[in-house]
Design an enzyme around this catalytic site. Structure first.
Site, PDB file in Angstrom:
ATOM      1  N   GLU A 191       0.817  -1.232   0.000  1.00  0.00           N
ATOM      2  CA  GLU A 191       0.000   0.000   0.000  1.00  0.00           C
ATOM      3  C   GLU A 191       0.844   1.273   0.000  1.00  0.00           C
ATOM      4  O   GLU A 191       0.581   2.213   0.769  1.00  0.00           O
ATOM      5  CB  GLU A 191      -0.972   0.007   1.190  1.00  0.00           C
ATOM      6  CG  GLU A 191      -1.998  -1.110   1.107  1.00  0.00           C
ATOM      7  CD  GLU A 191      -3.138  -1.015   2.110  1.00  0.00           C
ATOM      8  OE1 GLU A 191      -3.094  -0.156   3.003  1.00  0.00           O
ATOM      9  OE2 GLU A 191      -4.082  -1.817   1.986  1.00  0.00           O
ATOM     10  N   GLU A 309      -5.297  -8.424  -0.215  1.00  0.00           N
ATOM     11  CA  GLU A 309      -5.992  -8.117   1.049  1.00  0.00           C
ATOM     12  C   GLU A 309      -7.457  -7.859   0.725  1.00  0.00           C
ATOM     13  O   GLU A 309      -7.764  -7.008  -0.116  1.00  0.00           O
ATOM     14  CB  GLU A 309      -5.428  -6.873   1.740  1.00  0.00           C
ATOM     15  CG  GLU A 309      -4.103  -7.111   2.420  1.00  0.00           C
ATOM     16  CD  GLU A 309      -3.621  -5.895   3.221  1.00  0.00           C
ATOM     17  OE1 GLU A 309      -4.467  -5.196   3.827  1.00  0.00           O
ATOM     18  OE2 GLU A 309      -2.399  -5.661   3.221  1.00  0.00           O
TER      19      GLU A 309
HETATM   20  O1  AHR Z   1      -4.980  -5.776   7.208  1.00  0.00           O
HETATM   21  C1  AHR Z   1      -4.886  -4.615   7.972  1.00  0.00           C
HETATM   22  C2  AHR Z   1      -4.203  -3.469   7.224  1.00  0.00           C
HETATM   23  O2  AHR Z   1      -5.017  -3.039   6.187  1.00  0.00           O
HETATM   24  C3  AHR Z   1      -2.897  -3.800   6.547  1.00  0.00           C
HETATM   25  O3  AHR Z   1      -1.819  -3.692   7.410  1.00  0.00           O
HETATM   26  C4  AHR Z   1      -2.808  -2.767   5.480  1.00  0.00           C
HETATM   27  O4  AHR Z   1      -2.085  -3.209   4.350  1.00  0.00           O
HETATM   28  C5  AHR Z   1      -4.258  -2.459   5.155  1.00  0.00           C
HETATM   29  O5  AHR Z   1      -4.496  -1.094   5.106  1.00  0.00           O
END
Ligand code: AHR
Length: 504
Positions: A191, A309
């Site tokens: 990210e 994610e």
């Molecule tokens: O999964 C929780 C967080 O969400 C992670 O650390 C990040 O990559 C995302 O914003």
């Protein structure tokens, strides 16, 4: 007057109970893409109680000789997790991997600036790879493209995969692991598009930085697969981020990552049930940009999407430990994320639910006891049974509008042909909060062989599980299935998976 009231009441009751009607047509010749088992992946971050108190808890009676919880390992295997991403997430953007190798008493404790905890570095590369393999999953390591250096990235590859005779591979051997780990999947940061990230950069700066890291990593081991950090939030210019990253990195990467979290902050069931429409759009847009870049550079090599994610996450958004308690409604959204990945199996070749245990997770450990959240069950059903080729599926049903989402079908459906098992797998979410959907399931090719195995996840929409009670779980039974068609009623707010053997 009395007569009129009775008629009115009867009509209202009848209207409520009246199921909707639908038709689903399955044709195993209409294959759109091979489902990569890596779409049933997961993620473990050094965050809250995911690593410490989740996968690793040497003081627990559940701990194995290495300190990892046997029950968590068994439940991860049972879930069918194919690949696990580590060590972050936001955490990785400040993580220096050499802090986590060698004698434990010499490992430094450091403040993790992403989440504010103290990182003891007890679990590092060697321990985590051991966990991942014990859980039956491929390890996927994300490198630090925030505060990390190019050398750190390439040395990490050498530590994991290098043959004897090099400084870092010999260090691995000295730490007790002479055999290369053969870690195949490597992420180029997390990210980096977000200003919440340590070492946040703009698209150009990230791409130039990641390109040099990618070169050195590939030159250290050219068999590895690289995943570029794509856009994480679909706000302002997100597609431009992906376009820039792909333009710079296309020669080196195999995947570009996407992230998405959803929530029902507005307490609007119908809108929440449509939220994965946005996910599917972001996949389509990214696919378009991949195609644009591949055609611009006349590329032969494919580039895929790693949706590394995704999950429901809103109640514990601002909580330090992100211990979200899921309900039946959330399980439906997870099933729809998975339907999106299956429907786009031709381009989504990896997906990782965030995260594995305790932290926005399908399983929890409370008071020393492991239990499954409602979201465990859809992922398990998909990972265990939904293999093979995605089929283009005709679905005719009623639709609804909710906020920005227009013409959303009440049924969210995928169907899959598993040639090895000679089986069709049909995944159906009935989004409706009150009405069942009476459906004619029609077969277009070969003969269905008389019965369907039906697994259903259903309960009250707000029902949750706990260490004491599993209100939401999968229930499996058999029903009769005609050779060319049969009727099945999908209950309100349910996820159903049907498996039917086919004779060709
Ligand atoms: O999964 C929780 C967080 O969400 C992670 O650390 C990040 O990559 C995302 O914003």
């Amino acid at each position: 007057m009395r007569y009129l009231i009775i008629v009115f009441v009867l009509t209202a009751v009848a209207g409520q109970a009246q199921p909707l009607k639908a038709r689903i047509k399955i044709d195993i010749e209409r294959q759109t893409g091979a489902i990569d088992p890596l779409i049933y992946g997961n993620f473990t971050e050094h965050l809250g109680r995911c690593i410490y108190g989740g996968i690793y808890d040497p003081a627990s009676p559940e701990a194995n000789a290495d300190g990892f919880r046997k029950d968590v390992i068994a439940a991860t295997r049972n879930l069918g997790v194919s690949v696990i991403r580590w060590p972050g997430g936001n955490f990785v953007s400040g993580y220096h991997w050499e802090d986590g190798i060698g004698p434990r008493e010499k490992r430094p404790k450091r403040k993790d600036l992403a989440w504010g905890d103290t990182e003891p570095n007890t679990v590092g590369t060697d321990e985590w790879i051991q966990f991942s393999r014990a859980a039956g999953a491929e390890p996927y390591i994300c490198v630090n493209m925030g505060t990390g250096t190019w050398d750190e990235a390439r040395n990490w590859v050498e530590y994991c995969n290098g043959k004897p005779g090099l400084y870092y591979s010999d260090l691995r051997a000295k730490n007790g692991h002479p055999e290369p780990y053969k870690v195949k999947f490597w992420g180029l940061g997390n990210e980096v598009d977000g200003d919440w990230q340590m070492g946040h950069r703009n698209a150009e700066d990230y791409s130039k930085y990641a390109l040099e890291a990618a070169k050195l990593m590939k030159w250290s081991d050219d068999s590895i697969k690289l995943i570029a950090s794509g856009s994480s939030n679909y706000v302002r210019d997100w597609a431009e981020w992906d376009r820039t990253v792909l333009n710079y990195l296309h020669d080196y990467i195999d995947y570009i990552s996407l992230h998405h979290y959803s929530g029902n902050q507005d307490k609007d069931h119908n809108q929440f049930m449509a939220v994965t429409t946005r996910v599917e759009n972001s996949i389509k847009i990214t696919e378009g940009i991949i195609n644009e870049v591949r055609s611009k550079y006349r590329m032969k090599k494919p580039i895929y999407i790693a949706f590394d994610e995704y999950n429901v996450w809103y109640r514990a958004w601002n909580e330090a430990k992100l211990e979200e308690h899921y309900n039946m409604q959330d399980a439906l959204v997870v099933a729809m994320y998975l339907n999106v990945f299956v429907r786009n199996a031709h381009v989504v070749k990896m997906a990782n639910m965030a995260q594995l245990v305790n932290v926005i997770a399908p399983m929890m450990v409370t008071n020393g006891k492991l239990w499954m959240q409602p979201t465990y069950y859809p992922l398990q059903l998909f990972a265990q049974h939904c293999k093979g080729k995605n089929l283009s599926t005709l679905v005719q049903c009623d639709r609804y509008d909710a906020g920005e989402f227009k013409s959303v079908p009440w049924l969210d459906v995928t169907s899959v042909y598993n040639e090895a098992q000679q089986e069709v797998v049909i995944n159906v979410v009935n989004r409706h909060s009150e009405k069942a959907v009476e459906t004619s399931l029609q077969n277009q090719y070969g003969k269905w062989t008389g019965k369907a195995i039906v697994s259903e996840v259903n309960a009250g929409l707000a029902d949750e599980n706990s260490e004491k009670e599993q209100k939401v779980k999968a229930v499996t039974r058999e029903v009769a299935a005609g050779e060319t068609s049969f009727n099945y009623t999908f209950p309100a707010h349910s996820f159903t998976q049907l498996r039917i053997k086919v004779k060709i």
